[in-house]
Motif scaffolding. Structure first.
Motif: not given
Lengths: 349, 349
Positions: A51-60
């Motif tokens: 439901d949200a970016p998991p740890p280690g994943i970032e979105i730009v």
């Protein structure tokens, strides 16, 4: 280690790109920044149960996508807010260690050269895929980034390919061969003859391990670790290899499908057939390194699935950690020819 | 139909050459003149159980042999009484319809060009092997006779390859493709771009059936009947194909040898494996045509056995009977560019 991934490039984007990134973070201990349309990336994550970016994943977020209809040479300028341009700028600005894209090769090449820039002194970037050989593969440099080359470009490809084979493929003293139509010195066109002289000199000085000309047949059979050629010839080499493998694969399939006995035979050799498929599978390597750029860039195959994207991320991380760009920068003086100025005497090579 | 055969050229000469000639005379209804050391040829015939030349076989003595140590460019001049020079002179003088040699490619090329001469107006000869594809093969022209080419050479290769594919391979309207690194017009180097324009014009005039650029991968999969390229690229194509096939063949062999079950599998698909081997076997075609020379010349593989020599003789007979040289001669004006003379305006193309 943080890898910037173009979430929107490739035939299976963004789903496969996002899935590959999540798997890379889970299995490889890297961080990934996914660049692209935020909503699309979040939807792709949702499909994976996040439901949200998991740890280690970032979105730009980047609102635009470079596609196959765009002019490769100018797409990155015309679409300033594309995942390609935004992603490369992140790498350029030190917000990530390497860039991975499965989008248009031409657009990536132009953008990497003009946004991220080439290493100072490097005349042209090169695409350096790893091709399969009986002894674990070889680097083919260039395979299409620079169709028309000068002898100096080939000299630079030899150095860059050599560092790549050493650091990424673990070949301590990579054998460098000049792709040619015969083994003897003097074979080929002016380009090969002049490049031969430059490579020979670099070999004699102990800077590369030049083993002379290599014929395409012997190169496919593992005669060298680095196959140096202009982008036109390298592309012919790579695509002929792919075409021949596909052609023979079709023949094999037909052979095993013929009747009940041949179908049974396929079962008996199923392990071997899987190995064979794996040998020829571009997904295993992940992508093709774009070398000569001041930051590590990996071109993943346009048809990449999540496994291929994950492997491309692994390759990017290896590239970024290997010190190849540093080696190139430190040795740049040995791979440059003098610029001849009007009215001035030529500097010594 | 009388074929002149170099009895001394090739790894298995003279025995295989003589045996292949005897088989050709027996099975194909041709006559053969064997050129070489008389005693050696008679000994080879004796091994076959013939105390004298059988009907249809003639021997012309030549005391010298061109070997791999000779300078290819000058061997035919330095060894005037070699089987190569004597044989080509026989064909030139009308004492035979075609020439077959399994000796040095370079020496044959020089000798054919300078003894037998090129067709008037043809700038360079080309080696045109038939490569295997899923739809019965294609002609690759050139594959190494002329490493460095001009656009005009490629135009001439397109015409010559087209006539060859039509008459020898039975393709009524052969599709001609320009080997390139992308399908779109404008791809490749200056050579390809300029050749493209010439081929397009010849296509629009209905003289050849030009289908545009062809990538190496698609060429291997049978996209065209004639693959036009410079000799350097064509050699890379041919040798990569051979190398890839050898590499995969090695993998297959290892796969089938693994254990009892895989060995049984090999038995179940033995028919298919034989077909596969046949597809890739250069002996089946016999040899490579040297086109652009005023008389038919076939280069047989250096490692030819009697079966390959027989097939090369069959191919030479077909070449001689097909009217290809006549077609080239009749259409030479359409495949020439104007010669630009100093002080004069260029003629229209």
């Amino acid at each position: 280690m943080k890898i910037i991934v173009d979430a929107m490039g490739g035939d299976n984007a963004p789903q496969s790109n996002v899935k590959g990134a999540v798997e890379a973070v889970r299995d490889l201990g890297v961080e990934v920044t996914l660049v692209g349309r935020g909503d699309d990336i979040l939807s792709a994550l949702k499909v994976l149960g996040c439901d949200a970016p998991p740890p280690g994943i970032e979105i730009v977020h980047a609102s635009e996508v470079v596609d196959m209809e765009d002019n490769p040479a100018t797409a990155f300028k015309e679409k300033k807010d594309s995942s390609l341009t935004v992603g490369l700028n992140l790498v350029k600005d030190g917000k990530g260690d390497a860039f991975v894209s499965a989008g248009s090769t031409g657009a990536l090449l132009s953008a990497a050269t003009l946004v991220t820039k080439r290493i100072r002194g490097i005349r042209r970037a090169a695409l350096a895929p790893q091709i399969p050989t009986p002894n674990g593969g070889a680097i083919l440099i260039d395979c299409g980034a620079t169709a028309e080359c000068t002898p100096e470009y080939l000299l630079q490809f030899a150095f860059m390919g050599s560092y790549y084979a050493e650091h990424i493929m673990g070949r301590p003293e990579p054998r460098v061969g000049l792709l040619n139509i015969g083994a003897e010195e003097g074979k080929g066109t002016d380009l090969q003859r002049e490049a031969y002289a430059l490579l020979k000199k670099a070999g004699e000085e102990g800077r590369i391990h030049f083993t002379g000309n290599v014929e395409a047949r012997d190169a496919m059979l593992g005669a060298v670790d680095v196959i140096v050629c202009d982008g036109y010839s390298g592309n012919i080499f790579l695509k002929t290899m792919e075409g021949t493998a596909l052609f023979l694969n079709g023949k094999l399939k037909a052979m095993f499908k013929k009747n009940l006995l041949t179908k049974l035979a396929a079962v008996f050799v199923s392990g071997g057939l899987k190995d064979l498929k794996k040998t020829l599978d571009s997904r295993e390597v992940g992508g093709t390194a774009l070398v000569g750029i001041s930051r590590p860039v990996i071109k993943a195959h346009g048809s990449s699935d999540d496994y291929a994207i994950k492997n491309a991320i692994a390759q990017a991380a290896k590239f970024a950690g290997a010190g190849i760009i540093e080696s190139i920068t430190e040795n740049i003086e040995y791979m440059k020819l003098p610029v001849i100025r009007a009215g001035a005497e030529a500097e010594k090579i």
